[in-house]
Design an enzyme around this catalytic site. Structure first.
Site, PDB file in Angstrom:
ATOM      1  N   LYS A 111      -6.802 -13.753 -18.824  1.00  0.00           N
ATOM      2  CA  LYS A 111      -7.847 -12.714 -18.701  1.00  0.00           C
ATOM      3  C   LYS A 111      -8.981 -13.155 -17.791  1.00  0.00           C
ATOM      4  CE  LYS A 111      -6.508  -9.706 -22.058  1.00  0.00           C
ATOM      5  NZ  LYS A 111      -6.758  -8.705 -23.048  1.00  0.00           N
ATOM      6  N   LYS A 192       8.364  -3.420 -22.903  1.00  0.00           N
ATOM      7  CA  LYS A 192       7.868  -3.052 -24.227  1.00  0.00           C
ATOM      8  C   LYS A 192       7.053  -1.750 -24.179  1.00  0.00           C
ATOM      9  CE  LYS A 192       4.573  -4.833 -27.454  1.00  0.00           C
ATOM     10  NZ  LYS A 192       3.369  -5.610 -27.490  1.00  0.00           N
ATOM     11  N   LYS A 195       0.631   0.300 -25.855  1.00  0.00           N
ATOM     12  CA  LYS A 195      -0.417   1.287 -26.101  1.00  0.00           C
ATOM     13  C   LYS A 195      -1.437   1.364 -24.978  1.00  0.00           C
ATOM     14  CE  LYS A 195      -2.791  -1.817 -29.293  1.00  0.00           C
ATOM     15  NZ  LYS A 195      -4.089  -2.086 -29.821  1.00  0.00           N
TER      16      LYS A 195
END
Ligand code: LTN
Length: 326
Positions: A111, A192, A195
């Site tokens: 990140k 995958k 969301k």
């Protein structure tokens, strides 16, 4: 009874993948363990959020988990930021964690590369997570594989604190939901179902209309082989639909293969769409009853009261041992 605890970061919309892969597993664990479940809104703040949106998401997440079968009688449910002792404990734990340990975390490394202006909160993220876990002496922490390293760090921090100051914390263990079923994107069935996916045609949100869900399933990627068979290598799309149908009906994949022997993909997809829309429709009905209810606030009030009491005691013990008490 052993205690389990897990946190949910309120980003993105919950998907069918989350439901089948993780939420259903938590629902089955709530009968065997003393279960703690919270929304990790302080963790969401480590990257920039829209305040109004975050505020809504926090409530939506909790209502949706309850709608999916998380029983408020069997779980301690709360919002992380309402427990002021957790960040206080996190600071104390920061002082027993090395910069090297924190900066070696894979999530931090990834990140911090993505955005040059990353926050300090991104570095201390796993230490806050350690406080989440250690305040209530959780034995097991169900997480996805990406969070396993953070739970292991929490365990190391706890062990070091215990060695330095005397036994204070239970050493937590991660539980991986590997046995939990993995659901893939409907359009790109090798990836995958996520969301936070930008392009939602392959992702079923639990908030989608039933019409949209049907459309997405009918338009999902398959193959040109033409038989309904579980073969993840050559038929990832059909295999994914079989997994979805199997986990929502409790029919085995073999049974479904037999049931659809000699039948076309169109007919099979219609069946999968029916199974999914029936399940999601039940969840959505329950959700709409809870989301604006007083009952939801009562659940959260009860949860935070219990959580604060435990964290307050633990923080006091830590301070006494560390010498910062009058
Ligand atoms: N980092 C986790 C959410 C989380 C968590 C926790 C999970 C915050 N605190 C404590 C387990 C235990 C995530 O991104 N899913």
């Amino acid at each position: 009874m052993k205690r389990i605890l897990t946190g949910l970061k309120p980003t993105g919309d919950l998907t069918l993948g989350n439901y089948i892969g993780a939420i259903k597993q938590m629902v089955s664990m709530q009968n065997k363990y003393d279960s703690y479940l919270f929304v990790a809104d302080l963790h969401a703040l480590t990257v920039k959020q829209d305040s109004e949106e975050l505020k809504m998401r926090i409530r939506k997440f909790i209502a949706m988990y309850i709608a999916c079968g998380i029983d408020p009688e069997k779980n301690t449910i709360y919002i992380q930021s309402e427990n002021e002792y957790i960040p206080a404990m996190s600071y104390l734990l920061e002082c027993t964690t090395t910069y090297g340990e924190a900066s070696r975390m894979i999530q931090f490394k990834e990140k911090s590369k993505e955005n040059a202006n990353f926050s300090v909160g991104l570095l201390t993220y796993p230490i806050l997570m350690a406080a989440d876990i250690l305040y209530c002496d959780a034995d097991y922490v169900p997480v996805g594989i990406d969070q396993k390293q953070h739970v292991e760090l929490a365990r190391n921090i706890a062990e070091r604190f215990n060695n330095r100051y005397g036994k204070t914390f239970t050493l937590p263990e991660p539980i991986l939901n590997e046995t939990g079923t993995k659901i893939y994107d409907l359009k790109v069935p090798t990836k995958k179902m996520s969301k936070t996916e930008e392009n939602p045609v392959g992702v079923i949100s639990l908030f989608d209309t039933l019409e949209d869900i049907t459309k997405k399933i009918m338009r999902s990627t398959t193959d040109s082989i033409g038989i309904i068979k579980y073969d993840i290598e050559n038929q990832p799309g059909i295999s994914n639909l079989l997994t979805i149908a199997s986990s929502l009906t409790n029919k085995s994949i073999k049974d479904l293969e037999r049931e659809f022997e000699g039948k076309g993909y169109g007919e099979f997809k219609k069946y999968v769409a029916l199974v999914v829309t029936e399940e999601v429709s039940k969840i959505q009905d329950k959700y709409s009853k809870i989301i604006n209810s007083k009952e939801l606030d009562e659940i959260l009030d009860k949860g935070i009261e219990k959580s604060r009491k435990l964290a307050k005691e633990k923080e006091k013990i830590m301070k006494e041992k560390m010498g910062t008490i009058r």
